[in-house]
Design a protein around this motif. Sequence first.
Motif, PDB file in Angstrom:
ATOM      1  N   ARG A  75       0.837  -1.201   0.000  1.00  0.00           N
ATOM      2  CA  ARG A  75       0.000   0.000   0.000  1.00  0.00           C
ATOM      3  C   ARG A  75       0.875   1.255   0.000  1.00  0.00           C
ATOM      4  NH1 ARG A  75      -4.464   0.565   4.641  1.00  0.00           N
ATOM      5  NH2 ARG A  75      -4.976  -1.460   3.730  1.00  0.00           N
ATOM      6  N   MET A  76       1.912   1.253   0.828  1.00  0.00           N
ATOM      7  CA  MET A  76       2.835   2.396   0.858  1.00  0.00           C
ATOM      8  C   MET A  76       3.471   2.622  -0.507  1.00  0.00           C
ATOM      9  SD  MET A  76       4.786   1.775   4.490  1.00  0.00           S
ATOM     10  CE  MET A  76       3.869   1.641   6.027  1.00  0.00           C
ATOM     11  N   ALA A  77       3.896   1.530  -1.137  1.00  0.00           N
ATOM     12  CA  ALA A  77       4.552   1.654  -2.444  1.00  0.00           C
ATOM     13  C   ALA A  77       3.608   2.240  -3.482  1.00  0.00           C
ATOM     14  CB  ALA A  77       5.058   0.285  -2.890  1.00  0.00           C
ATOM     15  N   ARG A  78       2.373   1.791  -3.488  1.00  0.00           N
ATOM     16  CA  ARG A  78       1.403   2.301  -4.461  1.00  0.00           C
ATOM     17  C   ARG A  78       1.093   3.771  -4.213  1.00  0.00           C
ATOM     18  NH1 ARG A  78      -1.605  -3.453  -4.327  1.00  0.00           N
ATOM     19  NH2 ARG A  78      -1.186  -4.096  -6.481  1.00  0.00           N
ATOM     20  N   LEU A  79       0.947   4.137  -2.958  1.00  0.00           N
ATOM     21  CA  LEU A  79       0.661   5.540  -2.652  1.00  0.00           C
ATOM     22  C   LEU A  79       1.866   6.426  -2.939  1.00  0.00           C
ATOM     23  CD1 LEU A  79      -1.289   4.972   0.674  1.00  0.00           C
ATOM     24  CD2 LEU A  79      -2.248   5.795  -1.483  1.00  0.00           C
TER      25      LEU A  79
ATOM     26  N   GLY B  11      12.107   3.895 -11.329  1.00  0.00           N
ATOM     27  CA  GLY B  11      11.362   4.524 -10.243  1.00  0.00           C
ATOM     28  C   GLY B  11      10.416   3.577  -9.535  1.00  0.00           C
ATOM     29  N   ILE B  12      10.809   2.312  -9.452  1.00  0.00           N
ATOM     30  CA  ILE B  12       9.994   1.276  -8.819  1.00  0.00           C
ATOM     31  C   ILE B  12      10.477   1.061  -7.388  1.00  0.00           C
ATOM     32  CG2 ILE B  12       9.401  -1.186  -8.898  1.00  0.00           C
ATOM     33  CD1 ILE B  12       9.779  -1.005 -11.977  1.00  0.00           C
ATOM     34  N   VAL B  13       9.552   0.890  -6.467  1.00  0.00           N
ATOM     35  CA  VAL B  13       9.898   0.629  -5.068  1.00  0.00           C
ATOM     36  C   VAL B  13      10.350  -0.818  -4.923  1.00  0.00           C
ATOM     37  CG1 VAL B  13       8.997   0.471  -2.714  1.00  0.00           C
ATOM     38  CG2 VAL B  13       8.334   2.391  -4.187  1.00  0.00           C
ATOM     39  N   PHE B  14      11.492  -1.011  -4.303  1.00  0.00           N
ATOM     40  CA  PHE B  14      12.044  -2.344  -4.080  1.00  0.00           C
ATOM     41  C   PHE B  14      11.693  -2.777  -2.658  1.00  0.00           C
ATOM     42  CE2 PHE B  14      16.245  -4.993  -4.028  1.00  0.00           C
ATOM     43  CZ  PHE B  14      15.525  -6.148  -4.249  1.00  0.00           C
ATOM     44  N   VAL B  15      10.903  -3.843  -2.555  1.00  0.00           N
ATOM     45  CA  VAL B  15      10.472  -4.367  -1.262  1.00  0.00           C
ATOM     46  C   VAL B  15      11.128  -5.722  -1.032  1.00  0.00           C
ATOM     47  CG1 VAL B  15       8.505  -5.001   0.194  1.00  0.00           C
ATOM     48  CG2 VAL B  15       8.225  -3.248  -1.589  1.00  0.00           C
ATOM     49  N   LEU B  16      11.818  -5.860   0.081  1.00  0.00           N
ATOM     50  CA  LEU B  16      12.351  -7.161   0.481  1.00  0.00           C
ATOM     51  C   LEU B  16      11.522  -7.712   1.633  1.00  0.00           C
ATOM     52  CD1 LEU B  16      16.251  -6.887   0.329  1.00  0.00           C
ATOM     53  CD2 LEU B  16      14.714  -8.114  -1.227  1.00  0.00           C
ATOM     54  N   ASP B  17      11.095  -8.951   1.486  1.00  0.00           N
ATOM     55  CA  ASP B  17      10.341  -9.657   2.514  1.00  0.00           C
ATOM     56  C   ASP B  17      11.333 -10.471   3.348  1.00  0.00           C
ATOM     57  OD1 ASP B  17       8.809 -11.440   4.009  1.00  0.00           O
ATOM     58  OD2 ASP B  17       7.346 -11.787   2.408  1.00  0.00           O
TER      59      ASP B  17
ATOM     60  N   ALA C  32      21.374  -7.068  -6.271  1.00  0.00           N
ATOM     61  CA  ALA C  32      21.935  -5.773  -6.667  1.00  0.00           C
ATOM     62  C   ALA C  32      21.403  -5.357  -8.035  1.00  0.00           C
ATOM     63  CB  ALA C  32      23.458  -5.842  -6.690  1.00  0.00           C
ATOM     64  N   GLY C  33      21.246  -6.334  -8.926  1.00  0.00           N
ATOM     65  CA  GLY C  33      20.698  -6.049 -10.245  1.00  0.00           C
ATOM     66  C   GLY C  33      19.251  -5.605 -10.189  1.00  0.00           C
ATOM     67  N   VAL C  34      18.456  -6.237  -9.307  1.00  0.00           N
ATOM     68  CA  VAL C  34      17.061  -5.817  -9.124  1.00  0.00           C
ATOM     69  C   VAL C  34      17.020  -4.392  -8.574  1.00  0.00           C
ATOM     70  CG1 VAL C  34      14.881  -6.290  -7.951  1.00  0.00           C
ATOM     71  CG2 VAL C  34      16.265  -8.191  -8.808  1.00  0.00           C
ATOM     72  N   ARG C  35      17.915  -4.103  -7.636  1.00  0.00           N
ATOM     73  CA  ARG C  35      17.990  -2.750  -7.083  1.00  0.00           C
ATOM     74  C   ARG C  35      18.240  -1.726  -8.201  1.00  0.00           C
ATOM     75  NH1 ARG C  35      16.332   0.313  -3.084  1.00  0.00           N
ATOM     76  NH2 ARG C  35      15.436   1.086  -5.017  1.00  0.00           N
ATOM     77  N   GLU C  36      19.154  -2.042  -9.111  1.00  0.00           N
ATOM     78  CA  GLU C  36      19.465  -1.129 -10.216  1.00  0.00           C
ATOM     79  C   GLU C  36      18.259  -0.949 -11.140  1.00  0.00           C
ATOM     80  OE1 GLU C  36      22.930  -2.472 -12.262  1.00  0.00           O
ATOM     81  OE2 GLU C  36      24.244  -2.277 -10.506  1.00  0.00           O
ATOM     82  N   ILE C  37      17.563  -2.033 -11.409  1.00  0.00           N
ATOM     83  CA  ILE C  37      16.379  -1.957 -12.275  1.00  0.00           C
ATOM     84  C   ILE C  37      15.302  -1.092 -11.624  1.00  0.00           C
ATOM     85  CG2 ILE C  37      14.443  -3.321 -13.169  1.00  0.00           C
ATOM     86  CD1 ILE C  37      16.496  -5.572 -13.716  1.00  0.00           C
ATOM     87  N   CYS C  38      15.091  -1.274 -10.324  1.00  0.00           N
ATOM     88  CA  CYS C  38      14.099  -0.467  -9.615  1.00  0.00           C
ATOM     89  C   CYS C  38      14.465   1.017  -9.672  1.00  0.00           C
ATOM     90  CB  CYS C  38      13.978  -0.930  -8.171  1.00  0.00           C
ATOM     91  SG  CYS C  38      13.120  -2.510  -7.971  1.00  0.00           S
TER      92      CYS C  38
ATOM     93  N   THR D 244       3.557   1.834 -14.900  1.00  0.00           N
ATOM     94  CA  THR D 244       2.398   1.261 -14.203  1.00  0.00           C
ATOM     95  C   THR D 244       2.808   0.457 -12.967  1.00  0.00           C
ATOM     96  OG1 THR D 244       2.366  -0.864 -15.404  1.00  0.00           O
ATOM     97  CG2 THR D 244       1.258   1.009 -16.455  1.00  0.00           C
ATOM     98  N   ILE D 245       4.103   0.293 -12.765  1.00  0.00           N
ATOM     99  CA  ILE D 245       4.573  -0.637 -11.723  1.00  0.00           C
ATOM    100  C   ILE D 245       5.026   0.128 -10.486  1.00  0.00           C
ATOM    101  CG2 ILE D 245       6.253  -2.436 -11.164  1.00  0.00           C
ATOM    102  CD1 ILE D 245       6.327  -3.001 -14.253  1.00  0.00           C
ATOM    103  N   ALA D 246       4.356  -0.150  -9.374  1.00  0.00           N
ATOM    104  CA  ALA D 246       4.684   0.499  -8.101  1.00  0.00           C
ATOM    105  C   ALA D 246       5.853  -0.171  -7.412  1.00  0.00           C
ATOM    106  CB  ALA D 246       3.464   0.484  -7.178  1.00  0.00           C
ATOM    107  N   ALA D 247       5.870  -1.510  -7.405  1.00  0.00           N
ATOM    108  CA  ALA D 247       6.847  -2.219  -6.571  1.00  0.00           C
ATOM    109  C   ALA D 247       7.211  -3.566  -7.160  1.00  0.00           C
ATOM    110  CB  ALA D 247       6.294  -2.417  -5.160  1.00  0.00           C
ATOM    111  N   ILE D 248       8.412  -3.984  -6.832  1.00  0.00           N
ATOM    112  CA  ILE D 248       8.835  -5.380  -6.984  1.00  0.00           C
ATOM    113  C   ILE D 248       9.072  -5.904  -5.585  1.00  0.00           C
ATOM    114  CG2 ILE D 248      10.653  -6.930  -7.811  1.00  0.00           C
ATOM    115  CD1 ILE D 248      11.162  -4.930 -10.078  1.00  0.00           C
TER     116      ILE D 248
END
Length: 451
Positions: free
Chosen positions: A127-131, A245-251, A235-241, A211-215
């Motif tokens: 929700r935070m990422a989308r907002l 301008g995509i929020v990178f979320v780690l679970d 690290a590559g995902v971080r660079e892509i985000c 259209t993409i808020a988060a990975i």
Amino acid sequence: MTPQPSPQAGAAVKAADRAHVFHSWSAQELIDPLAVAGAEGSYFWDYEGKRYLDFSSGLVYTNIGYQHPKVVAAIQEQAARMTTFAPAFAVEARSEAARLIAERTPGDLDKIFFTNGGADAVEHALRMARLHTGRPKVLSAYRSYHGGTQQAVNVTGDPRRWASDSGTAGVVHFWAPFPYRSRFYAENEEQECARALEHLETTIAFEGPGTIAAIILETIPGTAGIMMPPAGYLAGVREICDKYGIVFVLDEVMAGFGRTGTWFAADLYDVVPDLMTFAKGVNSGYVPLGGVAISAEIAATFAERPYPGGLTYSGHPLACAAAVATINVMAEEGVVEHAARLGGEVVEPALRELAERHPSVGEVRGTGMFWALELVKDQETREPLVPYNATGQAAAPMSAFAASAKAHGLWPFVNMNRTHVVPPCNITEAELKEGLAALDTALSVADEYTR
């Protein structure tokens, strides 16, 4: 504590359970829950007096074992002082828990939003990422698990999603790297990493970056099989985000708080996400607690704009007091370092030796107190021991394996064709070797189904 048999009491507990408790992820008339009489340290026991060494850490959350006296005392002290209070106030236990967590999170993840567990942590992170971005879509990986609530189960990438998949949740799944069962026909980890990143960026291109808020990714996928990401992938995902301008979320719900031999699995890969979810090991599950660690940039989005979300029990004083005590115990007793040492010096060598002797073991992977064995019918073809999402007779080999482990006093964590080795992070070396010996015996049963 020495277990005292009490079959009559156990029968009463079981009868009440069967009459009134509705269990998760289960066909209610087809299950036979074990009635548990008590637990301490790395063990629990039933009403017959039989003890089990818990190689599942509850559900991978009792990182400091059951009934640690310092955590129990902290809960008792907090209950005597202030049992509960609303989340809009500043409360000592809540403030201290947030401070201790923020001290250990990577980068500038210094603001902590508390939830009741991991699934609602994922809900709020997305929700935070989308907002924050104003975008609707979320990308997540197949072979993942993020929780059982509506959005969390939709970003999950295993069969538990199917019954709740609305098809309108704004979720797109992609393949993350898994060299043992590569979807990219890779010949080595470097190739797997490069092709997985190319696949992800292509998926973003075809979905529309704007259209993409988060990975969202599990730093190390847990339930799906503790699949260590190859060097350079996160690290590559971080660079892509950053590029789009995509929020990178780690679970880090399962991997966090010492499980990997580091405070967070992100520390192993020197990567800093924008949001990070946690739960489970934050207080060893003694009182339900989870949360989202938030970067300065995303926190600033809600500096003068209200965040439209909250929970009645956010930062519950009892749960936060347990977190404070747990984190302090882990620091004082060197639990994180202990998990790293035993993982490298005891678990890894023992599991690799088992893999040499048991034809049912296809691969060993993990770190710290976070390991998995991939069980197969054939090591050459890598055919799984049971089919994907197997049930009933098709799942018989794994059922027989689990039954053998339990018969020898080991409570396993099994999922599809994998068994996990995820004992408490402060397990003793002697206890660990006891469990590995029982695992050795159970694998002999799995061997009977190989060819």
